[in-house]
Scaffold this active site. Sequence first.
Site, PDB file in Angstrom:
ATOM      1  N   SER A   5      -2.165   5.099 -14.070  1.00  0.00           N
ATOM      2  CA  SER A   5      -2.960   4.888 -14.779  1.00  0.00           C
ATOM      3  C   SER A   5      -3.911   3.481 -15.227  1.00  0.00           C
ATOM      4  O   SER A   5      -4.417   3.243 -16.051  1.00  0.00           O
ATOM      5  CB  SER A   5      -2.249   5.324 -16.336  1.00  0.00           C
ATOM      6  OG  SER A   5      -2.185   6.696 -16.510  1.00  0.00           O
ATOM      7  N   THR A   6      -3.091   2.484 -14.403  1.00  0.00           N
ATOM      8  CA  THR A   6      -3.746   1.138 -14.643  1.00  0.00           C
ATOM      9  C   THR A   6      -5.027   0.600 -13.836  1.00  0.00           C
ATOM     10  O   THR A   6      -5.388  -0.496 -13.936  1.00  0.00           O
ATOM     11  CB  THR A   6      -2.694  -0.043 -14.525  1.00  0.00           C
ATOM     12  OG1 THR A   6      -2.363  -0.144 -13.046  1.00  0.00           O
ATOM     13  CG2 THR A   6      -1.512   0.421 -15.268  1.00  0.00           C
ATOM     14  N   ASN A  32      -5.704  12.944 -10.755  1.00  0.00           N
ATOM     15  CA  ASN A  32      -6.473  13.541 -11.979  1.00  0.00           C
ATOM     16  C   ASN A  32      -5.949  15.034 -12.122  1.00  0.00           C
ATOM     17  O   ASN A  32      -5.565  15.672 -11.248  1.00  0.00           O
ATOM     18  CB  ASN A  32      -7.777  13.251 -11.789  1.00  0.00           C
ATOM     19  CG  ASN A  32      -8.482  13.766 -10.556  1.00  0.00           C
ATOM     20  OD1 ASN A  32      -8.346  15.136 -10.397  1.00  0.00           O
ATOM     21  ND2 ASN A  32      -8.948  13.190  -9.849  1.00  0.00           N
ATOM     22  N   TYR A  49      -8.214   4.477 -14.830  1.00  0.00           N
ATOM     23  CA  TYR A  49      -7.822   5.130 -15.999  1.00  0.00           C
ATOM     24  C   TYR A  49      -7.453   3.880 -17.263  1.00  0.00           C
ATOM     25  O   TYR A  49      -7.124   4.219 -18.361  1.00  0.00           O
ATOM     26  CB  TYR A  49      -6.342   5.882 -16.049  1.00  0.00           C
ATOM     27  CG  TYR A  49      -6.822   7.289 -15.415  1.00  0.00           C
ATOM     28  CD1 TYR A  49      -8.195   7.695 -15.309  1.00  0.00           C
ATOM     29  CD2 TYR A  49      -6.008   8.457 -15.452  1.00  0.00           C
ATOM     30  CE1 TYR A  49      -8.465   8.995 -14.498  1.00  0.00           C
ATOM     31  CE2 TYR A  49      -5.931   9.564 -15.065  1.00  0.00           C
ATOM     32  CZ  TYR A  49      -7.518   9.982 -14.559  1.00  0.00           C
ATOM     33  OH  TYR A  49      -7.654  11.235 -14.056  1.00  0.00           O
ATOM     34  N   ASP A  69       0.815  -1.040  -0.001  1.00  0.00           N
ATOM     35  CA  ASP A  69       0.096  -0.041   0.032  1.00  0.00           C
ATOM     36  C   ASP A  69       0.852   1.297   0.023  1.00  0.00           C
ATOM     37  O   ASP A  69       1.669   1.408   1.103  1.00  0.00           O
ATOM     38  CB  ASP A  69      -0.979  -0.011   1.173  1.00  0.00           C
ATOM     39  CG  ASP A  69      -1.714   1.027   1.405  1.00  0.00           C
ATOM     40  OD1 ASP A  69      -1.526   2.153   0.738  1.00  0.00           O
ATOM     41  OD2 ASP A  69      -2.781   0.766   1.812  1.00  0.00           O
ATOM     42  N   GLY A 100      -9.295   4.663  -5.597  1.00  0.00           N
ATOM     43  CA  GLY A 100      -8.016   4.329  -5.775  1.00  0.00           C
ATOM     44  C   GLY A 100      -6.887   4.888  -4.934  1.00  0.00           C
ATOM     45  O   GLY A 100      -7.101   5.065  -3.597  1.00  0.00           O
ATOM     46  N   VAL A 101      -5.612   4.931  -5.513  1.00  0.00           N
ATOM     47  CA  VAL A 101      -4.539   5.512  -4.713  1.00  0.00           C
ATOM     48  C   VAL A 101      -4.822   6.789  -4.155  1.00  0.00           C
ATOM     49  O   VAL A 101      -4.614   7.180  -3.024  1.00  0.00           O
ATOM     50  CB  VAL A 101      -3.526   5.781  -5.706  1.00  0.00           C
ATOM     51  CG1 VAL A 101      -2.201   6.519  -5.139  1.00  0.00           C
ATOM     52  CG2 VAL A 101      -2.846   4.192  -6.297  1.00  0.00           C
ATOM     53  N   ASP A 102      -5.631   7.799  -4.983  1.00  0.00           N
ATOM     54  CA  ASP A 102      -5.761   9.185  -4.587  1.00  0.00           C
ATOM     55  C   ASP A 102      -6.665   9.078  -3.572  1.00  0.00           C
ATOM     56  O   ASP A 102      -6.312   9.850  -2.458  1.00  0.00           O
ATOM     57  CB  ASP A 102      -6.781   9.941  -5.909  1.00  0.00           C
ATOM     58  CG  ASP A 102      -6.520  11.303  -5.924  1.00  0.00           C
ATOM     59  OD1 ASP A 102      -6.093  11.650  -5.024  1.00  0.00           O
ATOM     60  OD2 ASP A 102      -6.734  11.800  -6.945  1.00  0.00           O
TER      61      ASP A 102
HETATM   62  P1  ADP Z   1      -5.605   5.888 -12.265  1.00  0.00           P
HETATM   63  O1  ADP Z   1      -6.576   6.539 -11.994  1.00  0.00           O
HETATM   64  O2  ADP Z   1      -4.243   6.544 -12.495  1.00  0.00           O
HETATM   65  O3  ADP Z   1      -5.895   4.443 -13.004  1.00  0.00           O
HETATM   66  P2  ADP Z   1      -5.919   4.013  -9.607  1.00  0.00           P
HETATM   67  O4  ADP Z   1      -5.590   4.533  -8.317  1.00  0.00           O
HETATM   68  O5  ADP Z   1      -7.222   3.941 -10.234  1.00  0.00           O
HETATM   69  O6  ADP Z   1      -5.107   5.114 -10.833  1.00  0.00           O
HETATM   70  O7  ADP Z   1      -5.066   2.836  -9.970  1.00  0.00           O
HETATM   71  C1  ADP Z   1      -3.694   2.834 -10.220  1.00  0.00           C
HETATM   72  C2  ADP Z   1      -3.286   1.532  -9.420  1.00  0.00           C
HETATM   73  O8  ADP Z   1      -3.066   1.596  -8.095  1.00  0.00           O
HETATM   74  C3  ADP Z   1      -4.041   0.303  -9.886  1.00  0.00           C
HETATM   75  O9  ADP Z   1      -3.320  -0.847 -10.025  1.00  0.00           O
HETATM   76  C4  ADP Z   1      -4.852   0.038  -8.363  1.00  0.00           C
HETATM   77  O10 ADP Z   1      -5.101  -1.179  -7.995  1.00  0.00           O
HETATM   78  C5  ADP Z   1      -3.509   0.371  -7.565  1.00  0.00           C
HETATM   79  N1  ADP Z   1      -4.046   1.039  -5.980  1.00  0.00           N
HETATM   80  C6  ADP Z   1      -5.044   1.140  -5.477  1.00  0.00           C
HETATM   81  N2  ADP Z   1      -5.019   1.656  -4.089  1.00  0.00           N
HETATM   82  C7  ADP Z   1      -3.746   1.558  -3.965  1.00  0.00           C
HETATM   83  C8  ADP Z   1      -2.836   1.679  -2.637  1.00  0.00           C
HETATM   84  N3  ADP Z   1      -3.329   2.168  -1.601  1.00  0.00           N
HETATM   85  N4  ADP Z   1      -1.457   1.535  -2.696  1.00  0.00           N
HETATM   86  C9  ADP Z   1      -1.070   1.238  -3.822  1.00  0.00           C
HETATM   87  N5  ADP Z   1      -1.595   0.991  -5.149  1.00  0.00           N
HETATM   88  C10 ADP Z   1      -3.017   1.220  -5.062  1.00  0.00           C
END
Ligand code: ADP
Length: 179
Positions: free
Chosen positions: A124-125, A31, A128, A17, A39-41
């Site tokens: 982006s994976t 974004n 996006y 994480d 997600g990450v954001d």
């Molecule tokens: P984007 O909008 O750029 O595609 P996302 O956050 O939706 O970004 O997803 C990007 C990647 O990060 C995906 O593989 C998702 O599973 C992963 N992800 C989601 N939450 C976390 C986290 N807390 N730490 C690391 N990776 C994460």
Amino acid sequence: MERRTFGSTTLELVRGDITEQEVDAIVNAANARLAGGGGVDGAIHRRGGPSIMEECRKIGGCPTGSAVATGAGRLPARHVIHAVGPVWRGGTHGEDEQLASAYRRSLELADELGARTVAFPSLSTGAYRFPVDRAARIALGAVRAWLESAPTRIELVRFVLFDEATLDAYRRALAELGD
Ligand code: ADP
């Protein structure tokens, strides 16, 4: 293969994480409006607290393929670098170059901030929808090229992959990078 050295910098792959990383800078999959999301954001703003969003509002936005930096609030990192990767639109709209550019700009910013350790998610994976095998090759290729292009104080670049399938894609891409 989960670790390689380029110049004097170690590049490593871990499953985990991004919000838990005890590094100088973590990269957010942001974004263009810096408006927060899932997600990450979402995880970064939830765990880091409101100060990060306050700074994002003042900055206002960031073009696709670029990045901006804020503090890290309550996260263990010192800086958050908000990188804006492309939305996948079939691969014919400059997505590859925009993705590589988001990684390069993030590294430049991290270096300017004096960060020695930097953690990236897989930009982006997720929402996006960039295909993960292709994204992994671009990500690792861009980071490697950047590290080999100029001296840097960055000692560690860690990719923090959230699930096994994504980690596997990055493992394959690292093995394919060549010498
Ligand atoms: P984007 O909008 O750029 O595609 P996302 O956050 O939706 O970004 O997803 C990007 C990647 O990060 C995906 O593989 C998702 O599973 C992963 N992800 C989601 N939450 C976390 C986290 N807390 N730490 C690391 N990776 C994460």
